[in-house]
Write an enzyme that holds these catalytic residues in place. Structure first.
Site, PDB file in Angstrom:
ATOM      1  N   LYS A  45      -5.577  -5.936  -5.647  1.00 41.86           N
ATOM      2  CA  LYS A  45      -3.473  -5.643  -5.933  1.00 41.86           C
ATOM      3  C   LYS A  45      -3.057  -6.293  -4.986  1.00 41.86           C
ATOM      4  O   LYS A  45      -3.390  -6.339  -3.289  1.00 41.86           O
ATOM      5  CB  LYS A  45      -3.918  -4.159  -6.261  1.00 41.86           C
ATOM      6  CG  LYS A  45      -2.034  -3.779  -5.810  1.00 41.86           C
ATOM      7  CD  LYS A  45      -1.640  -3.763  -6.649  1.00 41.86           C
ATOM      8  CE  LYS A  45      -0.026  -3.431  -7.045  1.00 41.86           C
ATOM      9  NZ  LYS A  45       1.490  -4.296  -7.785  1.00 41.86           N
ATOM     10  N   MET A  76       6.573  -1.178 -10.447  1.00 37.68           N
ATOM     11  CA  MET A  76       5.335   0.133 -10.145  1.00 37.68           C
ATOM     12  C   MET A  76       5.848  -0.453  -8.384  1.00 37.68           C
ATOM     13  O   MET A  76       5.688   0.362  -7.742  1.00 37.68           O
ATOM     14  CB  MET A  76       3.817  -1.225 -10.124  1.00 37.68           C
ATOM     15  CG  MET A  76       3.133  -1.624 -11.233  1.00 37.68           C
ATOM     16  SD  MET A  76       3.033  -0.208 -12.146  1.00 37.68           S
ATOM     17  CE  MET A  76       1.942   0.480 -10.945  1.00 37.68           C
ATOM     18  N   GLY A  77       6.549  -1.935  -7.875  1.00 38.73           N
ATOM     19  CA  GLY A  77       7.075  -1.666  -6.521  1.00 38.73           C
ATOM     20  C   GLY A  77       6.126  -1.270  -5.661  1.00 38.73           C
ATOM     21  O   GLY A  77       6.202  -0.965  -4.731  1.00 38.73           O
ATOM     22  N   CYS A 134       6.659 -11.190  -5.897  1.00 37.59           N
ATOM     23  CA  CYS A 134       7.180  -9.786  -6.320  1.00 37.59           C
ATOM     24  C   CYS A 134       8.345  -9.432  -6.787  1.00 37.59           C
ATOM     25  O   CYS A 134       9.562  -9.957  -5.857  1.00 37.59           O
ATOM     26  CB  CYS A 134       6.195  -8.544  -5.691  1.00 37.59           C
ATOM     27  SG  CYS A 134       6.933  -7.075  -6.088  1.00 37.59           S
ATOM     28  N   ASN A 198       4.349 -15.165 -12.095  1.00 44.84           N
ATOM     29  CA  ASN A 198       4.164 -13.705 -12.236  1.00 44.84           C
ATOM     30  C   ASN A 198       4.965 -13.067 -13.606  1.00 44.84           C
ATOM     31  O   ASN A 198       5.136 -13.976 -14.199  1.00 44.84           O
ATOM     32  CB  ASN A 198       5.232 -13.396 -10.754  1.00 44.84           C
ATOM     33  CG  ASN A 198       3.889 -11.744 -10.027  1.00 44.84           C
ATOM     34  OD1 ASN A 198       4.850 -10.813 -10.930  1.00 44.84           O
ATOM     35  ND2 ASN A 198       4.463 -11.450  -9.243  1.00 44.84           N
ATOM     36  N   GLY A 253      -0.469 -15.254 -17.819  1.00 39.06           N
ATOM     37  CA  GLY A 253       0.763 -14.622 -18.848  1.00 39.06           C
ATOM     38  C   GLY A 253       0.430 -14.509 -20.111  1.00 39.06           C
ATOM     39  O   GLY A 253       0.073 -16.102 -20.711  1.00 39.06           O
TER      40      GLY A 253
END
Ligand code: IRO
Length: 316
Positions: A45, A76-77, A134, A198, A253
């Site tokens: 992660k 999720m942050g 992110c 992402n 993806g």
């Protein structure tokens, strides 16, 4: 029977599949499950210097009803156990059995450089990936969408780390952006690989009955994954495969079966990541997708991945 073994940056890997960062890789028990699974590689992660709780729940939702596209939205942050935790895992991981990537997503350039220094000093075979994309930290924009900041970060990481590393990019949607991002990446020979994509940032999913957003943070805005993003992911994989011939591409993806894994490899991906589908199905997804990929290769008469990797045809 088709042979699924391949190479990534000269490292032998048993097969091209791995998890997408963020999925099944936040705590040691999940990482151990990935290590035991049939994935060819694995990634931790994205982490910050200090542990973080992340955003309030609900912060991940899947859409999986019959007749709907399969997909997910998350904000999720950046919840994570902190850099030291993942470094500790990396130091006891069996890297010969399965390559391990460590994803760093510092809240500042200085934090990234501090973590990179420690990783370098730790002298582990862990492969560094810097997350430039992110979409979910309130008040922070994505470095991958700020080309000046991206250039600065790549210069600093290259001179600090002095070893090959990779970057996780957000999706781009404009040919001029593919050109500009690739031109910047090509200035840095230590950028050995590019992971595309992402999640598609700041999407909005709404429940029709309750007229309410599916997730709580950021008024319901979050990163989109699953079927919705496959064509965008394939475009980004192929765009960077064409523009960055000296770098490896990792595709991410919309992969839920052998079919999408094959399409990513055809578009130029050396490794292929599973995100939403792994979240829903767990590590038992790897043998299924590997069997499906091998069956497609058998049908087409391909014995090795090299025979179709990056061999996408266009219409003359
Ligand atoms: O919200 C997250 O933790 C998150 C991250 I760091 C990312 O890179 N991509 C994503 O969809 N979610």
């Amino acid at each position: 029977m088709a042979k699924l073994s391949t190479h990534f940056l000269d490292l032998p890997v048993a097969n091209p599949l791995m998890n997408a960062s963020g999925v099944w890789c936040s705590v040691a028990s999940q990482l151990e499950a990935l290590a035991e699974s049939t994935s060819g590689a694995m990634v931790t992660k994205s982490c910050t210097l200090q542990p973080r709780d992340g955003n309030p729940e609900p912060r991940y939702r899947v859409l999986a009803d019959a007749g709907q596209l399969f997909g997910s939205i998350n904000s999720m942050g950046l919840p994570n156990e902190g850099f030291a935790y993942y470094l500790h895992y990396a130091q006891r991981h069996d890297h010969e059995a399965k390559p391990l990537f460590m994803s760093l997503s510092g809240l500042t350039l200085d934090d990234n450089l501090t973590m990179i220094d420690s990783l370098k000093d730790a002298v582990t075979p862990t492969i560094l990936e810097v997350n430039l994309s992110c979409p979910n930290v309130p008040g922070k924009s994505q470095i991958g969408y700020d080309f000046e900041a991206m250039d600065t970060l790549l210069a600093e990481v290259s001179s600090g780390y002095q070893r090959p590393f990779g970057v996780k990019l957000p999706p781009y949607f404009d040919m001029a952006h593919f050109d500009e991002a690739a031109e910047i990446l090509n200035r840095y020979p230590l950028v050995a690989f590019i992971t595309c994509i992402n999640s598609v940032g700041n999407a909005l999913m709404i429940d029709l009955d309750s007229e309410t957003t599916l997730i709580k943070p950021k008024d319901g805005f979050g990163g989109l994954g699953g079927d919705y993003v496959l064509p965008t992911a394939l475009a980004n994989v192929n765009a960077f495969y064409r523009r960055c011939p000296d770098k490896a591409i990792i595709g991410c993806g919309g992969v839920k079966s052998g079919r999408e894994a094959f399409l990513h490899i055809l578009s130029g991906a050396t490794l292929v990541q599973l995100g939403t589908a792994l979240y829903e199905e767990g590590p038992g997804i790897f043998p299924r997708v590997l069997d499906e990929l091998a069956a497609i290769m058998d049908d087409k008469g391909y014995q090795t991945i090299a025979e179709f990797h990056g061999k996408l045809k266009t219409i003359a």
